[in-house]
Design a protein around this motif. Structure first.
Motif, PDB file in Angstrom:
ATOM      1  N   GLU A 199     -48.732 -41.270  44.408  1.00 12.54           N
ATOM      2  CA  GLU A 199     -47.671 -41.417  45.265  1.00 12.54           C
ATOM      3  C   GLU A 199     -47.978 -42.479  46.211  1.00 12.54           C
ATOM      4  OE1 GLU A 199     -44.206 -40.341  44.856  1.00 12.54           O
ATOM      5  OE2 GLU A 199     -45.027 -39.787  43.049  1.00 12.54           O
ATOM      6  N   GLY A 200     -48.723 -43.360  45.836  1.00  6.68           N
ATOM      7  CA  GLY A 200     -49.092 -44.441  46.761  1.00  6.68           C
ATOM      8  C   GLY A 200     -50.241 -44.279  47.784  1.00  6.68           C
ATOM      9  N   ARG A 201     -50.897 -43.243  47.764  1.00  3.91           N
ATOM     10  CA  ARG A 201     -51.874 -42.879  48.626  1.00  3.91           C
ATOM     11  C   ARG A 201     -53.286 -42.943  48.307  1.00  3.91           C
ATOM     12  NH1 ARG A 201     -50.248 -39.940  53.291  1.00  3.91           N
ATOM     13  NH2 ARG A 201     -48.127 -39.340  53.072  1.00  3.91           N
ATOM     14  N   THR A 202     -53.607 -43.587  47.105  1.00  4.55           N
ATOM     15  CA  THR A 202     -54.888 -43.630  46.661  1.00  4.55           C
ATOM     16  C   THR A 202     -54.862 -44.999  46.052  1.00  4.55           C
ATOM     17  OG1 THR A 202     -55.228 -41.340  45.986  1.00  4.55           O
ATOM     18  CG2 THR A 202     -56.749 -42.802  44.841  1.00  4.55           C
ATOM     19  N   LEU A 203     -55.859 -45.699  46.325  1.00  6.79           N
ATOM     20  CA  LEU A 203     -56.015 -47.277  45.636  1.00  6.79           C
ATOM     21  C   LEU A 203     -57.311 -47.007  44.831  1.00  6.79           C
ATOM     22  CD1 LEU A 203     -55.593 -49.842  48.598  1.00  6.79           C
ATOM     23  CD2 LEU A 203     -54.023 -49.285  46.530  1.00  6.79           C
ATOM     24  N   THR A 204     -57.237 -47.506  43.522  1.00  5.26           N
ATOM     25  CA  THR A 204     -58.371 -47.853  42.622  1.00  5.26           C
ATOM     26  C   THR A 204     -58.657 -49.315  42.393  1.00  5.26           C
ATOM     27  OG1 THR A 204     -57.729 -45.989  41.352  1.00  5.26           O
ATOM     28  CG2 THR A 204     -59.140 -47.575  40.319  1.00  5.26           C
ATOM     29  N   VAL A 205     -59.789 -49.739  42.769  1.00  7.00           N
ATOM     30  CA  VAL A 205     -59.995 -51.309  42.898  1.00  7.00           C
ATOM     31  C   VAL A 205     -61.186 -51.248  41.790  1.00  7.00           C
ATOM     32  CG1 VAL A 205     -60.945 -53.125  44.259  1.00  7.00           C
ATOM     33  CG2 VAL A 205     -59.791 -51.489  45.286  1.00  7.00           C
ATOM     34  N   VAL A 206     -61.225 -52.139  40.825  1.00  5.82           N
ATOM     35  CA  VAL A 206     -62.128 -52.404  39.950  1.00  5.82           C
ATOM     36  C   VAL A 206     -63.244 -53.368  40.646  1.00  5.82           C
ATOM     37  CG1 VAL A 206     -62.706 -53.384  37.638  1.00  5.82           C
ATOM     38  CG2 VAL A 206     -60.756 -52.032  37.913  1.00  5.82           C
ATOM     39  N   ALA A 207     -64.385 -52.980  40.677  1.00  5.09           N
ATOM     40  CA  ALA A 207     -65.368 -53.879  41.224  1.00  5.09           C
ATOM     41  C   ALA A 207     -66.469 -54.266  40.200  1.00  5.09           C
ATOM     42  CB  ALA A 207     -66.279 -52.951  42.421  1.00  5.09           C
ATOM     43  N   GLN A 208     -67.417 -55.132  40.778  1.00  5.51           N
ATOM     44  CA  GLN A 208     -68.542 -55.534  39.850  1.00  5.51           C
ATOM     45  C   GLN A 208     -69.952 -55.331  40.484  1.00  5.51           C
ATOM     46  OE1 GLN A 208     -67.786 -59.572  38.437  1.00  5.51           O
ATOM     47  NE2 GLN A 208     -69.562 -60.217  39.310  1.00  5.51           N
ATOM     48  N   GLU A 209     -70.522 -55.052  39.485  1.00  2.00           N
ATOM     49  CA  GLU A 209     -72.212 -54.686  39.911  1.00  2.00           C
ATOM     50  C   GLU A 209     -72.969 -54.983  38.602  1.00  2.00           C
ATOM     51  OE1 GLU A 209     -72.117 -50.517  41.067  1.00  2.00           O
ATOM     52  OE2 GLU A 209     -72.483 -50.047  38.917  1.00  2.00           O
ATOM     53  N   GLY A 210     -74.091 -55.030  38.833  1.00  3.90           N
ATOM     54  CA  GLY A 210     -75.033 -55.453  37.610  1.00  3.90           C
ATOM     55  C   GLY A 210     -76.292 -55.171  38.017  1.00  3.90           C
ATOM     56  N   GLY A 211     -77.338 -54.982  36.906  1.00  2.12           N
ATOM     57  CA  GLY A 211     -78.658 -54.792  37.310  1.00  2.12           C
ATOM     58  C   GLY A 211     -79.093 -53.919  38.089  1.00  2.12           C
ATOM     59  N   CYS A 212     -79.708 -54.020  39.076  1.00  5.74           N
ATOM     60  CA  CYS A 212     -79.855 -52.991  40.195  1.00  5.74           C
ATOM     61  C   CYS A 212     -79.039 -52.703  41.079  1.00  5.74           C
ATOM     62  CB  CYS A 212     -81.386 -53.351  40.724  1.00  5.74           C
ATOM     63  SG  CYS A 212     -82.754 -53.300  39.709  1.00  5.74           S
ATOM     64  N   THR A 213     -77.852 -53.464  41.159  1.00  8.16           N
ATOM     65  CA  THR A 213     -77.015 -53.498  42.220  1.00  8.16           C
ATOM     66  C   THR A 213     -75.858 -52.144  41.897  1.00  8.16           C
ATOM     67  OG1 THR A 213     -75.591 -54.940  41.358  1.00  8.16           O
ATOM     68  CG2 THR A 213     -77.158 -55.806  42.567  1.00  8.16           C
ATOM     69  N   LYS A 214     -75.725 -51.711  43.184  1.00  5.52           N
ATOM     70  CA  LYS A 214     -74.597 -50.567  43.032  1.00  5.52           C
ATOM     71  C   LYS A 214     -73.435 -51.004  43.978  1.00  5.52           C
ATOM     72  CE  LYS A 214     -76.410 -47.799  40.307  1.00  5.52           C
ATOM     73  NZ  LYS A 214     -76.088 -47.462  38.974  1.00  5.52           N
ATOM     74  N   VAL A 215     -72.346 -50.981  43.719  1.00 11.81           N
ATOM     75  CA  VAL A 215     -71.094 -51.164  44.633  1.00 11.81           C
ATOM     76  C   VAL A 215     -70.476 -49.922  45.093  1.00 11.81           C
ATOM     77  CG1 VAL A 215     -69.304 -51.600  42.777  1.00 11.81           C
ATOM     78  CG2 VAL A 215     -69.243 -52.830  44.835  1.00 11.81           C
ATOM     79  N   SER A 216     -69.860 -50.091  46.352  1.00 13.88           N
ATOM     80  CA  SER A 216     -69.206 -49.055  47.088  1.00 13.88           C
ATOM     81  C   SER A 216     -67.911 -49.588  47.710  1.00 13.88           C
ATOM     82  CB  SER A 216     -70.059 -48.377  48.104  1.00 13.88           C
ATOM     83  OG  SER A 216     -70.199 -49.084  49.071  1.00 13.88           O
ATOM     84  N   ALA A 217     -67.066 -48.681  47.880  1.00 16.37           N
ATOM     85  CA  ALA A 217     -65.658 -49.148  48.626  1.00 16.37           C
ATOM     86  C   ALA A 217     -65.212 -48.270  49.574  1.00 16.37           C
ATOM     87  CB  ALA A 217     -64.460 -49.286  47.611  1.00 16.37           C
TER      88      ALA A 217
ATOM     89  N   THR B 192     -62.272 -45.595  43.890  1.00 16.08           N
ATOM     90  CA  THR B 192     -61.043 -45.088  44.473  1.00 16.08           C
ATOM     91  C   THR B 192     -61.348 -44.990  46.322  1.00 16.08           C
ATOM     92  OG1 THR B 192     -61.631 -42.783  44.191  1.00 16.08           O
ATOM     93  CG2 THR B 192     -60.051 -44.103  42.715  1.00 16.08           C
ATOM     94  N   VAL B 193     -60.154 -45.244  46.942  1.00 15.63           N
ATOM     95  CA  VAL B 193     -60.094 -44.953  48.140  1.00 15.63           C
ATOM     96  C   VAL B 193     -58.789 -44.256  48.602  1.00 15.63           C
ATOM     97  CG1 VAL B 193     -61.719 -46.897  49.079  1.00 15.63           C
ATOM     98  CG2 VAL B 193     -59.099 -47.283  48.855  1.00 15.63           C
ATOM     99  N   GLU B 194     -59.045 -43.484  49.646  1.00 16.75           N
ATOM    100  CA  GLU B 194     -57.636 -42.688  50.178  1.00 16.75           C
ATOM    101  C   GLU B 194     -57.177 -43.324  51.231  1.00 16.75           C
ATOM    102  OE1 GLU B 194     -56.456 -40.220  48.257  1.00 16.75           O
ATOM    103  OE2 GLU B 194     -58.251 -40.568  46.789  1.00 16.75           O
ATOM    104  N   LEU B 195     -55.676 -43.511  51.319  1.00 15.79           N
ATOM    105  CA  LEU B 195     -55.004 -44.175  52.389  1.00 15.79           C
ATOM    106  C   LEU B 195     -54.172 -43.016  53.078  1.00 15.79           C
ATOM    107  CD1 LEU B 195     -53.192 -46.895  50.367  1.00 15.79           C
ATOM    108  CD2 LEU B 195     -55.288 -47.012  51.470  1.00 15.79           C
ATOM    109  N   ASP B 196     -54.346 -43.178  54.475  1.00 13.85           N
ATOM    110  CA  ASP B 196     -53.543 -42.307  55.539  1.00 13.85           C
ATOM    111  C   ASP B 196     -52.053 -42.218  54.913  1.00 13.85           C
ATOM    112  OD1 ASP B 196     -56.106 -41.969  56.599  1.00 13.85           O
ATOM    113  OD2 ASP B 196     -55.598 -43.422  58.330  1.00 13.85           O
ATOM    114  N   GLU B 197     -51.223 -43.421  54.769  1.00  7.10           N
ATOM    115  CA  GLU B 197     -49.989 -43.561  54.402  1.00  7.10           C
ATOM    116  C   GLU B 197     -49.745 -44.188  53.089  1.00  7.10           C
ATOM    117  OE1 GLU B 197     -47.454 -42.115  56.179  1.00  7.10           O
ATOM    118  OE2 GLU B 197     -48.970 -41.429  57.734  1.00  7.10           O
ATOM    119  N   PRO B 198     -48.678 -44.127  52.515  1.00  7.36           N
ATOM    120  CA  PRO B 198     -48.749 -44.671  51.050  1.00  7.36           C
ATOM    121  C   PRO B 198     -48.489 -46.274  51.260  1.00  7.36           C
ATOM    122  CG  PRO B 198     -46.990 -42.952  51.241  1.00  7.36           C
ATOM    123  CD  PRO B 198     -47.553 -43.234  52.439  1.00  7.36           C
TER     124      PRO B 198
END
Length: 154
Positions: free
Chosen positions: A79-97, A133-139
């Motif tokens: 209901e608009g409160r969770t964003l899913t972002v496709v990120a990019q990582e490779g090799g030994c790198t790790k990505v966070s949001a 994924t990240v959670e939002l306070d409001e939609p």
């Protein structure tokens, strides 16, 4: 075995030919009434039509801080409160949001790509596109999603 390859090749050729003939008929003017309007990248929506679940429209994403070639794929759910972002990582790198900032006009999502501090670590040469994924306070509603990027070592 060769006859199976021949059948597959013939089927592929017929498919390509049929698609080509259909496109030629549409382009030549025959069936002009059946021609679909050109697809647009951005559909305008009335305020009551803001999606609460599904892809976030490109006009609502600011990806100017991302490196060239970085994927720009953001979806909203719950209901608009969770964003899913496709990120990019490779090799030994790790990505966070993380959500760095939220206000009435924008939501800033910080993508951090971390690599090991030890330069003697062997790394693979692969690319991965994890959905984060990240959670939002409001939609989300009409707020702009600002994607920020940072490289770090750990």
């Amino acid at each position: 075995m060769r006859w199976i390859r021949g059948i597959i090749a013939a089927a592929a050729l017929l498919t390509v030919t049929a698609c080509g003939e259909q496109a030629a008929t549409t382009e030549s003017g025959a069936g002009e009434a059946e021609k679909a309007p050109p697809a647009s990248k951005e559909l305008s929506r009335a305020p009551e039509e803001v999606p609460r679940d599904g892809p976030v429209p490109m006009g609502q994403i600011d990806a100017s801080a991302l490196p060239d070639g970085y994927p720009v794929d953001v979806a909203v759910s719950d209901e608009g409160r969770t964003l899913t972002v496709v990120a990019q990582e490779g090799g030994c790198t790790k990505v966070s949001a993380t959500v760095a900032e939220q206000n009435d006009e924008r939501i800033e999502v910080k993508l951090v790509e971390s690599k090991p501090a030890d330069k003697n670590v062997m790394c693979t040469m692969d690319m991965r596109y994890p959905p984060l994924t990240v959670e939002l306070d409001e939609p989300l509603e009409r707020r702009v999603v600002v994607l920020d990027y940072e490289r770090a070592t750990h």
